[in-house]
Design an enzyme around this catalytic site. Structure first.
Site, PDB file in Angstrom:
ATOM      1  N   ARG A 145     -11.415 -11.142   3.198  1.00 28.69           N
ATOM      2  CA  ARG A 145     -12.451 -10.853   3.863  1.00 28.69           C
ATOM      3  C   ARG A 145     -14.003 -11.491   3.413  1.00 28.69           C
ATOM      4  O   ARG A 145     -14.847 -11.005   3.909  1.00 28.69           O
ATOM      5  CB  ARG A 145     -12.594  -9.327   4.025  1.00 28.69           C
ATOM      6  CG  ARG A 145     -12.565  -8.436   2.650  1.00 28.69           C
ATOM      7  CD  ARG A 145     -12.803  -7.114   2.812  1.00 28.69           C
ATOM      8  NE  ARG A 145     -12.741  -6.356   1.501  1.00 28.69           N
ATOM      9  CZ  ARG A 145     -12.577  -5.097   1.561  1.00 28.69           C
ATOM     10  NH1 ARG A 145     -12.329  -4.333   2.684  1.00 28.69           N
ATOM     11  NH2 ARG A 145     -12.756  -4.444   0.520  1.00 28.69           N
TER      12      ARG A 145
ATOM     13  N   LYS B 202      -8.705  -2.178  -5.834  1.00 30.08           N
ATOM     14  CA  LYS B 202      -7.555  -2.059  -6.874  1.00 30.08           C
ATOM     15  C   LYS B 202      -8.258  -1.217  -8.158  1.00 30.08           C
ATOM     16  O   LYS B 202      -7.788  -0.990  -9.222  1.00 30.08           O
ATOM     17  CB  LYS B 202      -7.063  -3.276  -7.604  1.00 30.08           C
ATOM     18  CG  LYS B 202      -8.110  -4.310  -8.005  1.00 30.08           C
ATOM     19  CD  LYS B 202      -7.669  -5.517  -8.772  1.00 30.08           C
ATOM     20  CE  LYS B 202      -8.711  -6.382  -9.674  1.00 30.08           C
ATOM     21  NZ  LYS B 202      -7.848  -7.562  -9.964  1.00 30.08           N
TER      22      LYS B 202
ATOM     23  N   LYS C  81       0.546   1.010 -11.743  1.00 36.08           N
ATOM     24  CA  LYS C  81      -0.008   2.321 -11.475  1.00 36.08           C
ATOM     25  C   LYS C  81       0.507   3.134 -10.286  1.00 36.08           C
ATOM     26  O   LYS C  81       0.240   4.211 -10.061  1.00 36.08           O
ATOM     27  CB  LYS C  81      -1.649   2.274 -11.226  1.00 36.08           C
ATOM     28  CG  LYS C  81      -2.236   1.724 -12.633  1.00 36.08           C
ATOM     29  CD  LYS C  81      -3.681   1.308 -12.422  1.00 36.08           C
ATOM     30  CE  LYS C  81      -4.120   0.971 -13.692  1.00 36.08           C
ATOM     31  NZ  LYS C  81      -3.699  -0.261 -14.270  1.00 36.08           N
TER      32      LYS C  81
END
Length: 336
Positions: free
Chosen positions: A39, A89, A131
């Protein structure tokens, strides 16, 4: 395998996307198309200065967001392989903007899955993170959800000849927003901010991350979560490697951070297998025979209760090895 084929990378202008592009063009120059889908038009413009369509006729640049399902479908027309690297992130930004993180990391993942099935893509690899394992922050929770979606996609594909897999790894050395580039910038101030002196992290180079993605794309049977065997580092060793003369200031953990990261929990051990270079976490049921899979990869079941944690890892980077890796992978002008 990739000769005459088309590959699309979502989030292709990110650190890993650019390294994937370099690797694919160098090692699979006979591909038909390599589509960068992201994007950020400015990053696409900059990337196209290096990989222009005149000298690299395989290259295509698509401005688009994974939140936009119709745009994804248009971009995937005639695509054979998809690498899903697009994500929000940054942990603290996700904590402050939870709805935006969910839109990209969860709904965006589902959009990618549905577009891949509709456009008859052959294989898909989604990028995960340490994570996502026993998450305590929203970013990790959304990536765990994404992992679940991509693994489960193998159950909803119907008769489509497509394989969905996931690769999960730790901090990518030198990636945008990671600790090493941050410390390199802070070095000139004479002070390095340390969140917690006991903090550890897994470490993988961009190139090894790329090779893992390509391995999963090439050899994955579908439904796997691949986990690499990689070393850990101590945050204080990173600080010492970069700025031995700098003052180390303890600033406290940011919202959603862990002291140590996990990639495989003891609960995962029931479905985890050792393939040699990688571990693989499998679902309870697959469309293929487990014994055939283990025979093909010489895989072995891990011990029950096994976990893979950056704090109790068997392999560690040292101050000396970190300096060499920084010079090799992050900053060629870094003095060791």
């Amino acid at each position: 395998m990739f000769k005459g084929k088309s590959i699309l990378i979502t989030g292709g202008t990110g650190s890993l996307g650019k390294e994937l592009t370099k690797y694919i063009l160098e090692n699979h120059s006979d591909i038909r198309r390599l589509i960068i889908y992201s994007r950020d038009e400015q990053k696409q413009f900059q990337m196209a200065q290096k990989y222009d369509e005149k000298h690299y006729p395989q290259m295509r640049y698509f401005v688009g967001d994974v939140r936009d399902s119709s745009r994804l479908e248009r971009a995937m027309k005639g695509v054979d392989y998809v690498i899903h690297a697009a994500a929000m992130k940054h942990v603290h930004i996700a904590e402050y903007n939870p709805d935006e993180c969910i839109k990209t990391n969860v709904y965006g993942a589902q959009n990618v899955i549905e577009a891949c099935i509709k456009c008859e893509v052959k294989a898909v690899v989604a990028l995960s993170t340490d994570k996502a394992c026993a998450p305590i922050n929203l970013y990790g929770a959304t990536k765990l959800t994404s992992d679940k979606l991509f693994v489960a996609a193998n159950n909803i594909k119907g008769n489509a000849n497509i394989k969905f897999n996931v690769v999960r790894y730790g901090n990518v050395m030198g990636s945008n927003g990671s600790v090493i580039p941050f410390f390199l910038k802070k070095k000139n101030t004479g002070k390095l901010p340390i969140t917690d002196s006991n903090m550890t992290r897994f470490n993988i180079s961009l190139l090894d991350g790329v090779k893992m993605v390509m391995y999963a794309l090439t050899y994955g049977w579908g439904s796997e979560i691949f986990v690499p065997k990689i070393p850990s580092y101590k945050i204080m060793d990173v600080a010492e490697a970069i700025g031995p003369e700098c003052e180390k200031i303890i600033v406290g953990i940011r919202p959603g951070e862990k002291i140590h990261e996990e990639m495989i929990t003891s609960s995962d051990s029931i479905n985890t297998y050792d393939l040699g270079k990688y571990f693989v976490i499998l679902p309870n049921k697959t469309e293929w025979d487990l014994n055939d899979y283990l025979k093909a990869f010489n895989g072995k079941k891990v011990e029950e209760g096994f976990s893979y944690n950056s704090g109790n890892n068997n392999e560690w980077e040292t101050v000396t090895s970190l300096r060499k890796l920084i010079k090799m992978h992050v900053d060629k002008n870094f003095e060791i």
